[in-house]
Write a protein that holds these residues in place. Structure first.
Motif, PDB file in Angstrom:
ATOM      1  N   HIS A  18       0.808  -1.223   0.000  1.00  0.00           N
ATOM      2  CA  HIS A  18       0.000   0.000   0.000  1.00  0.00           C
ATOM      3  C   HIS A  18       0.842   1.274   0.000  1.00  0.00           C
ATOM      4  O   HIS A  18       0.420   2.296  -0.516  1.00  0.00           O
ATOM      5  N   LYS A  19       2.051   1.215   0.527  1.00  0.00           N
ATOM      6  CA  LYS A  19       2.926   2.396   0.544  1.00  0.00           C
ATOM      7  C   LYS A  19       3.414   2.772  -0.857  1.00  0.00           C
ATOM      8  O   LYS A  19       3.865   3.888  -1.082  1.00  0.00           O
ATOM      9  N   HIS A  20       3.324   1.831  -1.786  1.00  0.00           N
ATOM     10  CA  HIS A  20       3.856   2.052  -3.130  1.00  0.00           C
ATOM     11  C   HIS A  20       2.776   2.032  -4.205  1.00  0.00           C
ATOM     12  O   HIS A  20       3.093   2.075  -5.398  1.00  0.00           O
ATOM     13  N   GLN A  21       1.515   1.958  -3.793  1.00  0.00           N
ATOM     14  CA  GLN A  21       0.428   1.959  -4.768  1.00  0.00           C
ATOM     15  C   GLN A  21       0.257   3.353  -5.362  1.00  0.00           C
ATOM     16  O   GLN A  21       0.604   4.359  -4.762  1.00  0.00           O
ATOM     17  N   GLY A  22      -0.257   3.389  -6.581  1.00  0.00           N
ATOM     18  CA  GLY A  22      -0.486   4.659  -7.253  1.00  0.00           C
ATOM     19  C   GLY A  22       0.745   5.225  -7.937  1.00  0.00           C
ATOM     20  O   GLY A  22       0.741   6.355  -8.409  1.00  0.00           O
ATOM     21  N   LYS A  23       1.815   4.436  -8.008  1.00  0.00           N
ATOM     22  CA  LYS A  23       3.057   4.894  -8.619  1.00  0.00           C
ATOM     23  C   LYS A  23       3.327   4.226  -9.969  1.00  0.00           C
ATOM     24  O   LYS A  23       4.376   4.436 -10.554  1.00  0.00           O
ATOM     25  N   GLY A  24       2.384   3.380 -10.419  1.00  0.00           N
ATOM     26  CA  GLY A  24       2.542   2.733 -11.717  1.00  0.00           C
ATOM     27  C   GLY A  24       3.253   1.392 -11.673  1.00  0.00           C
ATOM     28  O   GLY A  24       3.455   0.765 -12.710  1.00  0.00           O
ATOM     29  N   TYR A  25       3.629   0.923 -10.476  1.00  0.00           N
ATOM     30  CA  TYR A  25       4.351  -0.349 -10.369  1.00  0.00           C
ATOM     31  C   TYR A  25       3.482  -1.542 -10.777  1.00  0.00           C
ATOM     32  O   TYR A  25       3.969  -2.477 -11.414  1.00  0.00           O
ATOM     33  N   GLY A  26       2.205  -1.521 -10.393  1.00  0.00           N
ATOM     34  CA  GLY A  26       1.308  -2.618 -10.742  1.00  0.00           C
ATOM     35  C   GLY A  26       1.131  -2.746 -12.243  1.00  0.00           C
ATOM     36  O   GLY A  26       1.219  -3.840 -12.802  1.00  0.00           O
ATOM     37  N   LYS A  27       0.915  -1.624 -12.898  1.00  0.00           N
ATOM     38  CA  LYS A  27       0.746  -1.643 -14.356  1.00  0.00           C
ATOM     39  C   LYS A  27       2.038  -2.097 -15.036  1.00  0.00           C
ATOM     40  O   LYS A  27       1.999  -2.911 -15.963  1.00  0.00           O
ATOM     41  N   ALA A  28       3.168  -1.591 -14.577  1.00  0.00           N
ATOM     42  CA  ALA A  28       4.456  -1.996 -15.163  1.00  0.00           C
ATOM     43  C   ALA A  28       4.686  -3.493 -14.973  1.00  0.00           C
ATOM     44  O   ALA A  28       5.154  -4.178 -15.889  1.00  0.00           O
ATOM     45  N   ALA A  29       4.352  -4.002 -13.799  1.00  0.00           N
ATOM     46  CA  ALA A  29       4.518  -5.439 -13.540  1.00  0.00           C
ATOM     47  C   ALA A  29       3.605  -6.254 -14.457  1.00  0.00           C
ATOM     48  O   ALA A  29       4.040  -7.268 -15.019  1.00  0.00           O
ATOM     49  N   MET A  30       2.362  -5.820 -14.621  1.00  0.00           N
ATOM     50  CA  MET A  30       1.434  -6.540 -15.497  1.00  0.00           C
ATOM     51  C   MET A  30       1.905  -6.493 -16.947  1.00  0.00           C
ATOM     52  O   MET A  30       1.840  -7.501 -17.654  1.00  0.00           O
ATOM     53  N   GLU A  31       2.385  -5.347 -17.402  1.00  0.00           N
ATOM     54  CA  GLU A  31       2.888  -5.248 -18.775  1.00  0.00           C
ATOM     55  C   GLU A  31       4.063  -6.203 -18.986  1.00  0.00           C
ATOM     56  O   GLU A  31       4.169  -6.850 -20.030  1.00  0.00           O
ATOM     57  N   THR A  32       4.939  -6.291 -17.988  1.00  0.00           N
ATOM     58  CA  THR A  32       6.078  -7.204 -18.078  1.00  0.00           C
ATOM     59  C   THR A  32       5.611  -8.659 -18.107  1.00  0.00           C
ATOM     60  O   THR A  32       6.097  -9.457 -18.917  1.00  0.00           O
ATOM     61  N   LEU A  33       4.660  -9.003 -17.242  1.00  0.00           N
ATOM     62  CA  LEU A  33       4.109 -10.362 -17.239  1.00  0.00           C
ATOM     63  C   LEU A  33       3.444 -10.705 -18.564  1.00  0.00           C
ATOM     64  O   LEU A  33       3.642 -11.796 -19.110  1.00  0.00           O
ATOM     65  N   ILE A  34       2.655  -9.776 -19.093  1.00  0.00           N
ATOM     66  CA  ILE A  34       1.973 -10.017 -20.367  1.00  0.00           C
ATOM     67  C   ILE A  34       3.000 -10.241 -21.472  1.00  0.00           C
ATOM     68  O   ILE A  34       2.866 -11.165 -22.281  1.00  0.00           O
ATOM     69  N   GLN A  35       4.034  -9.418 -21.518  1.00  0.00           N
ATOM     70  CA  GLN A  35       5.079  -9.574 -22.525  1.00  0.00           C
ATOM     71  C   GLN A  35       5.775 -10.922 -22.381  1.00  0.00           C
ATOM     72  O   GLN A  35       5.981 -11.641 -23.352  1.00  0.00           O
ATOM     73  N   PHE A  36       6.129 -11.275 -21.157  1.00  0.00           N
ATOM     74  CA  PHE A  36       6.786 -12.560 -20.894  1.00  0.00           C
ATOM     75  C   PHE A  36       5.892 -13.717 -21.331  1.00  0.00           C
ATOM     76  O   PHE A  36       6.353 -14.650 -21.990  1.00  0.00           O
ATOM     77  N   MET A  37       4.624 -13.648 -20.965  1.00  0.00           N
ATOM     78  CA  MET A  37       3.697 -14.731 -21.286  1.00  0.00           C
ATOM     79  C   MET A  37       3.397 -14.775 -22.782  1.00  0.00           C
ATOM     80  O   MET A  37       3.144 -15.840 -23.339  1.00  0.00           O
ATOM     81  N   SER A  38       3.440 -13.644 -23.463  1.00  0.00           N
ATOM     82  CA  SER A  38       3.218 -13.593 -24.916  1.00  0.00           C
ATOM     83  C   SER A  38       4.310 -14.314 -25.679  1.00  0.00           C
ATOM     84  O   SER A  38       4.091 -14.796 -26.789  1.00  0.00           O
ATOM     85  N   ASN A  39       5.489 -14.379 -25.086  1.00  0.00           N
ATOM     86  CA  ASN A  39       6.625 -15.041 -25.729  1.00  0.00           C
ATOM     87  C   ASN A  39       6.647 -16.546 -25.467  1.00  0.00           C
ATOM     88  O   ASN A  39       7.571 -17.225 -25.884  1.00  0.00           O
ATOM     89  N   SER A  40       5.635 -17.046 -24.770  1.00  0.00           N
ATOM     90  CA  SER A  40       5.545 -18.484 -24.500  1.00  0.00           C
ATOM     91  C   SER A  40       4.378 -19.052 -25.320  1.00  0.00           C
ATOM     92  O   SER A  40       3.886 -18.421 -26.237  1.00  0.00           O
ATOM     93  N   SER A  41       3.928 -20.219 -24.962  1.00  0.00           N
ATOM     94  CA  SER A  41       2.805 -20.844 -25.668  1.00  0.00           C
ATOM     95  C   SER A  41       1.457 -20.348 -25.149  1.00  0.00           C
ATOM     96  O   SER A  41       0.411 -20.822 -25.585  1.00  0.00           O
ATOM     97  N   CYS A  42       1.475 -19.406 -24.251  1.00  0.00           N
ATOM     98  CA  CYS A  42       0.259 -18.887 -23.632  1.00  0.00           C
ATOM     99  C   CYS A  42      -0.599 -18.124 -24.649  1.00  0.00           C
ATOM    100  O   CYS A  42      -0.089 -17.298 -25.405  1.00  0.00           O
ATOM    101  N   THR A  43      -1.898 -18.413 -24.666  1.00  0.00           N
ATOM    102  CA  THR A  43      -2.815 -17.665 -25.534  1.00  0.00           C
ATOM    103  C   THR A  43      -3.899 -16.939 -24.745  1.00  0.00           C
ATOM    104  O   THR A  43      -4.550 -16.056 -25.273  1.00  0.00           O
ATOM    105  N   ARG A  44      -4.106 -17.322 -23.465  1.00  0.00           N
ATOM    106  CA  ARG A  44      -5.114 -16.658 -22.631  1.00  0.00           C
ATOM    107  C   ARG A  44      -4.559 -16.485 -21.223  1.00  0.00           C
ATOM    108  O   ARG A  44      -4.071 -17.438 -20.623  1.00  0.00           O
ATOM    109  N   ILE A  45      -4.668 -15.269 -20.712  1.00  0.00           N
ATOM    110  CA  ILE A  45      -4.252 -14.971 -19.352  1.00  0.00           C
ATOM    111  C   ILE A  45      -5.506 -14.624 -18.549  1.00  0.00           C
ATOM    112  O   ILE A  45      -6.315 -13.812 -18.986  1.00  0.00           O
TER     113      ILE A  45
END
Length: 84
Positions: A18-45
């Motif tokens: 909660h001390k770090h919410q609202g700083k864009g970390y969650g969105k950045a983490a999700m974008e990184t996860l989506i990119q990582f998962m896109s490079n695998s056999s994953c088609t649905r998250i």
């Protein structure tokens, strides 16, 4: 990440202190996860969030996650991102 019988890849939880919410970390983490998962056999998250967590819901929508159902399942709204 977990995979279910329908080949959906689940993100069990993404939490930012909660001390770090609202700083864009969650969105950045999700974008990184989506990119990582896109490079695998994953088609649905899949990911879930509590109905009262409107900020998470808006962030997931902004990243392209759609509601998988209007029904609340196990206390959460379930969202799906289709990766082509």
């Amino acid at each position: 990440m977990l995979m279910d019988k329908d080949d959906n890849y689940w993100i069990p939880a993404l939490m930012i202190d909660h001390k770090h919410q609202g700083k864009g970390y969650g969105k950045a983490a999700m974008e990184t996860l989506i990119q990582f998962m896109s490079n695998s056999s994953c088609t649905r998250i899949m990911i879930g969030h509590r109905p009262d967590n409107l900020i998470a819901g808006r962030m997931y929508e902004a990243l392209g996650f759609l509601k998988a159902s209007e029904e609340v399942i196990d206390g959460e709204i379930v969202r799906l991102l289709q990766i082509c």
